[in-house]
Motif scaffolding. Structure first.
Motif, PDB file in Angstrom:
ATOM      1  N   ASP A   1     -11.683  -0.925   0.851  1.00  0.00           N
ATOM      2  CA  ASP A   1     -11.319  -0.962   2.270  1.00  0.00           C
ATOM      3  C   ASP A   1     -10.875   0.421   2.764  1.00  0.00           C
ATOM      4  OD1 ASP A   1     -11.849  -3.586   2.930  1.00  0.00           O
ATOM      5  OD2 ASP A   1      -9.757  -4.251   2.902  1.00  0.00           O
ATOM      6  N   HIS A   2     -10.092   1.126   1.942  1.00  0.00           N
ATOM      7  CA  HIS A   2      -9.612   2.461   2.338  1.00  0.00           C
ATOM      8  C   HIS A   2     -10.777   3.405   2.643  1.00  0.00           C
ATOM      9  CE1 HIS A   2      -5.279   2.521   2.031  1.00  0.00           C
ATOM     10  NE2 HIS A   2      -5.272   1.975   0.832  1.00  0.00           N
ATOM     11  N   LEU A   3     -11.888   3.243   1.930  1.00  0.00           N
ATOM     12  CA  LEU A   3     -13.036   4.139   2.124  1.00  0.00           C
ATOM     13  C   LEU A   3     -13.724   3.868   3.458  1.00  0.00           C
ATOM     14  CD1 LEU A   3     -14.514   3.987  -1.485  1.00  0.00           C
ATOM     15  CD2 LEU A   3     -12.725   5.485  -0.582  1.00  0.00           C
TER      16      LEU A   3
ATOM     17  N   VAL B   1       0.008  -3.240  -4.363  1.00  0.00           N
ATOM     18  CA  VAL B   1      -1.324  -2.902  -4.859  1.00  0.00           C
ATOM     19  C   VAL B   1      -1.458  -1.407  -5.076  1.00  0.00           C
ATOM     20  CG1 VAL B   1      -3.756  -2.845  -4.313  1.00  0.00           C
ATOM     21  CG2 VAL B   1      -2.482  -4.930  -4.022  1.00  0.00           C
ATOM     22  N   ASP B   2      -1.274  -0.640  -4.045  1.00  0.00           N
ATOM     23  CA  ASP B   2      -1.314   0.804  -4.283  1.00  0.00           C
ATOM     24  C   ASP B   2      -0.396   1.460  -3.302  1.00  0.00           C
ATOM     25  OD1 ASP B   2      -2.496   1.435  -1.866  1.00  0.00           O
ATOM     26  OD2 ASP B   2      -4.398   1.955  -2.730  1.00  0.00           O
TER      27      ASP B   2
ATOM     28  N   CYS C   1       0.851  -1.177   0.000  1.00  0.00           N
ATOM     29  CA  CYS C   1       0.000   0.000   0.000  1.00  0.00           C
ATOM     30  C   CYS C   1       0.893   1.235   0.000  1.00  0.00           C
ATOM     31  CB  CYS C   1      -0.864  -0.023   1.255  1.00  0.00           C
ATOM     32  SG  CYS C   1      -1.962   1.387   1.423  1.00  0.00           S
ATOM     33  N   LEU C   2       0.569   2.215  -0.828  1.00  0.00           N
ATOM     34  CA  LEU C   2       1.372   3.445  -0.873  1.00  0.00           C
ATOM     35  C   LEU C   2       1.357   4.166   0.470  1.00  0.00           C
ATOM     36  CD1 LEU C   2       0.378   4.867  -4.375  1.00  0.00           C
ATOM     37  CD2 LEU C   2       2.456   3.633  -3.770  1.00  0.00           C
ATOM     38  N   SER C   3       0.332   3.900   1.278  1.00  0.00           N
ATOM     39  CA  SER C   3       0.234   4.539   2.587  1.00  0.00           C
ATOM     40  C   SER C   3       0.996   3.788   3.677  1.00  0.00           C
ATOM     41  CB  SER C   3      -1.240   4.684   2.992  1.00  0.00           C
ATOM     42  OG  SER C   3      -1.887   5.584   2.115  1.00  0.00           O
TER      43      SER C   3
HETATM   44 ZN    ZN Z   1      -3.677   1.070   0.010  1.00  0.00          ZN
END
Ligand code: ZN
Length: 172
Positions: free
Chosen positions: A142-144, A171-172, A97-99
Motif C-alpha cells: 500500500d505504501h508504494l 505493523v511498521d 505504522c511508523l509513519s
Molecule cells: Zn506503514
C-alpha cells in the motif's frame, strides 16, 4: 549503514506512487541495508522505501511467528512487489505504522496472498503469505501506491487510549 529518518503523515512523499526499481546497483544495496537497520531500530516488522523518502517500489519485511519463538524471524527484501493472488477470506486486525506514530486502526485485509517481485539482486521471487505476514505485505505494498492504513478504516484510535495494549501489534 545508517538509520534513516522516517517520514511521517501528512508528508506528501507518503502519498506518491513509487517508481519501479530498475537498477540493482550498489546504491540500492546501501538503501536496502539502511532500510533493514532502520526497521530493526524502531523496531518494526516492515518498511517501505517511501517511508525513508525514497520513491522506489522496495520493501523490507521481518516477521517471526509467535508460536515458533525459537525460530528467528525471516527477513524478506522485495523490489517491485505485486499481489498476484488474494483470498476472498479476510481478517480484521489492529495495525499501526511508523509513519503515523501513536495511532492504530482496525483494518480488514486478505487472509492469504501470493506476492511476486524481485529479490535484492533483481532475481524473480514469490512469497506465499497468510495471517500477519500477509497483512504486513499488504500494508507495505500500500505504501508504494501512496495508501496508508487510515485510508482503509474508520476505526482509528490513539495508542494511549487503548487499554489492552498487549493485543496491539504495530505493523511498521
Ligand atoms: Zn506503514
Amino acid at each position: 549503514m545508517a538509520i534513516r529518518e522516517i517520514v511521517t503523515h501528512p508528508n506528501s512523499i507518503l502519498r506518491r506512487k513509487a517508481r519501479k526499481v530498475e537498477k540493482f546497483d550498489q546504491e540500492i544495496q546501501n538503501l536496502i541495508e539502511d532500510m533493514i537497520e532502520t526497521m530493526r531500530a524502531e523496531p518494526g516488522v516492515g518498511l517501505a522505501a517511501p517511508q525513508v523518502a525514497v520513491p522506489l517500489r522496495l520493501i523490507v519485511v521481518e516477521y517471526g511467528e509467535e508460536e515458533n519463538a525459537d525460530i528467528p524471524p525471516k527477513l524478506y527484501v522485495m523490489a517491485n512487489p505485486e499481489i498476484i493472488r488474494s483470498s476472498q477470506e479476510t481478517e480484521l486486525g489492529v495495525e499501526g505504522c511508523l509513519s503515523i506514530p501513536g495511532f492504530v486502526g482496525e483494518v480488514e485485509r486478505s487472509a492469504e496472498i501470493v506476492v511476486r517481485g524481485q529479490n535484492r539482486y533483481g532475481k524473480p521471487m514469490k512469497v506465499k503469505a497468510k495471517g500477519w505476514l500477509a497483512r504486513i505485505f499488504q500494508h507495505e505494498i500500500d505504501h508504494l501506491n501512496g495508501v496508508l492504513f487510515i485510508d482503509r478504516t474508520d476505526k482509528v484510535w490513539k495508542l494511549e487510549e487503548e487499554k489492552d495494549t498487549a493485543q496491539v501489534t504495530v505493523v511498521d
